[in-house]
Design a protein around this motif. Structure first.
Motif, short mmCIF file in Angstrom:
data_model
loop_
_atom_site.label_atom_id
_atom_site.label_comp_id
_atom_site.label_asym_id
_atom_site.label_seq_id
_atom_site.Cartn_x
_atom_site.Cartn_y
_atom_site.Cartn_z
N SER A 1 -15.35 2.94 30.69
CA SER A 1 -15.13 2.31 28.91
C SER A 1 -14.48 0.22 29.18
O SER A 1 -13.44 0.62 30.07
CB SER A 1 -14.42 2.59 27.87
OG SER A 1 -13.63 1.84 27.02
N TRP A 2 -15.05 -0.71 28.79
CA TRP A 2 -14.16 -1.58 29.38
C TRP A 2 -12.94 -1.77 28.86
O TRP A 2 -11.66 -2.28 29.45
CB TRP A 2 -15.88 -2.94 28.95
CG TRP A 2 -14.47 -3.97 30.04
CD1 TRP A 2 -14.43 -4.79 30.51
CD2 TRP A 2 -14.87 -5.21 28.73
NE1 TRP A 2 -13.95 -5.47 30.54
CE2 TRP A 2 -14.07 -6.12 30.08
CE3 TRP A 2 -15.33 -6.01 28.01
CZ2 TRP A 2 -14.36 -8.16 29.82
CZ3 TRP A 2 -15.33 -7.14 27.69
CH2 TRP A 2 -14.69 -8.28 29.07
N SER A 3 -12.40 -1.58 27.39
CA SER A 3 -11.56 -1.13 26.55
C SER A 3 -10.23 -0.94 27.89
O SER A 3 -9.65 -1.32 27.72
CB SER A 3 -11.04 -1.33 25.38
OG SER A 3 -12.36 -1.55 24.56
N VAL A 4 -10.76 0.69 28.71
CA VAL A 4 -9.76 1.09 28.91
C VAL A 4 -9.46 0.54 30.48
O VAL A 4 -8.27 0.46 30.74
CB VAL A 4 -10.36 2.72 29.26
CG1 VAL A 4 -9.79 3.26 30.51
CG2 VAL A 4 -10.30 3.48 28.16
#
Lengths: 164, 248
Positions: B120-123
């Motif tokens: 996940s890019w958010s992570v």
């Protein structure tokens, strides 16, 4: 813009908080204590190695000193043994000389005693023979003479015999 | 003309299975929203537990678990100090935490019913932003505001300083570079892990015939997971090293 759709603000913030909590927790009870232990162990090993090296150097020095002393002791002992052997040889020679001298003295003394005893025995034999002769003469001769005169005559007779 | 929508193959995991089971309830939406955070939270809990068990009874002569933890910390310390010198010691906890966290998340997806949160890019952006903030903080702290700005302008002196344009251009370029760093850092990690996950998901759908390929790919994915964690941490170390070297 398409890229931004992949992002979730909730996830982003929650992940930042989650990571920071993990970071501060691990820093407090894991990283710092472990690094401290590693440093302490490194220092301990370094100091132990240094101490061992110093002890090794001291042991080598003591060994060299001991070997030096041992060699000097050996030299001294050799000299002393040599001296004592020479002294013992001298003593042995002295005792031998003394013994030889004593033996010679004893021999001389014994010879003198023997000569003296021989002379003495000769004198006694002479007296005995004289007395025997006188006794025999008295029995044979009717003429009575004094004892002193008899002895004188016999002695003269015996002297003649000796000379003969 | 509408482009056909390509569905992304994805292996089921514990949260998606629960989500299906609770479909129609508020819990399902909640799980869908926090899926990656749940897995990263599990990883964080596991890391804390393992570290706690390994060093709760610290001894000068370590046990197996303590020795393993010490070996890991020593290796990280050696790596960071090897790049930055003795001054790098204070960054070891940060870079070390990043490394163990990222590599664990990368490999977690290989366990059945689990997922790599780093897909996940958010992570990954969250982690990259933490790096960005810490690097900028270190820059301002070590060099001072004007010193850092001077470094960003490539230390203009003499004629170049009076030209104004060149220093400002350099400042602009460096500021953009600094701002892009967290994006490149996070996208590199996310894309690699996401690609690995996709590969495994596609191969898993091949059935029994795809098992040899799946096993081989799993081996490659393990290598990629380790390498990507290493790259992330190496770049982070270099960012800090640039600040430290600038000061020296």
């Amino acid at each position: 813009m398409e890229l931004l759709k992949m992002l979730s603000a909730n996830e982003l913030v929650a992940q930042i908080i989650s990571f920071l909590i993990l970071f501060f927790l691990l820093r407090a009870f894991a990283w710092k204590p472990i690094l401290k232990v590693l440093d302490e162990r490194g220092d301990h090993i370094a100091s132990e190695l240094k101490e061992i090296e110093e002890q090794k150097q001291a042991a080598l020095k003591a060994k060299a000193d001991f070997e030096g002393k041992l060699s000097s002791i050996e030299v001294v002992a050799k000299v002393k043994i040599q001296g004592m052997m020479e002294e013992a040889e001298k003593s042995a020679q002295r005792i031998k000389d003394d013994a030889q001298r004593e033996a010679a003295r004893i021999i001389i003394k014994a010879e003198a005693n023997t000569k003296y005893e021989a002379v003495k025995a000769k004198e006694e034999i002479k007296d005995e023979v004289a007395n025997l002769v006188l006794g025999a003469a008295e029995l044979l001769l009717e003429e009575k003479v004094t004892s002193a005169q008899d002895k004188k005559l016999v002695n003269e007779f015996l002297d003649k015999l000796d000379r003969a | 003309m509408n482009t056909p929508e390509i569905s992304q193959p994805e292996l089921p995991n514990l949260v998606t299975l629960l989500e299906k089971a609770l479909e129609g309830t508020p819990w399902a939406a909640y799980l869908a929203l926090w899926e990656n955070i749940i897995f990263s939270g599990i990883i964080a809990a596991i890391i804390v537990t393992v570290f706690w068990f390994s060093i709760r009874k610290r001894k000068m002569i370590p046990g197996r678990l303590q020795a393993a933890a010490e070996l890991f910390v020593w290796a990280l310390d050696d790596f960071v100090c090897g790049v930055m010198g003795p001054k790098g010691r204070r960054f070891v906890p940060f870079i070390g935490t990043l490394f163990i966290y990222i590599i664990s998340m990368n490999l977690f997806g290989l366990i059945p019913l689990m997922k790599s949160s780093t897909s996940s890019w958010s992570v990954t952006l969250a982690l990259a932003l933490c790096v960005f903030v810490y690097v900028q903080y270190t820059g301002f702290k070590e060099l001072g505001f004007f010193g850092y700005a001077d470094a960003l302008m490539e230390k203009p002196r003499g004629f170049i300083a009076f030209s104004v344009f060149i220093p400002l251009l350099m400042l602009f370029i460096h500021v953009v570079t600094e701002l892009v760093k967290p994006i490149t850092l996070s996208l590199r990690l996310r894309s690699n892990i996401w690609g690995d996950d996709m590969l495994l998901a596609v191969l898993a759908n091949f059935g029994l015939g795809g098992v040899p390929l799946l096993l081989f790919s799993t081996f490659l994915v393990i290598i990629a997971a380790v390498v990507q964690a290493g790259v992330f941490c190496l770049l982070t170390t270099i960012y800090f090293a640039l600040i430290i070297l600038e000061k020296e």
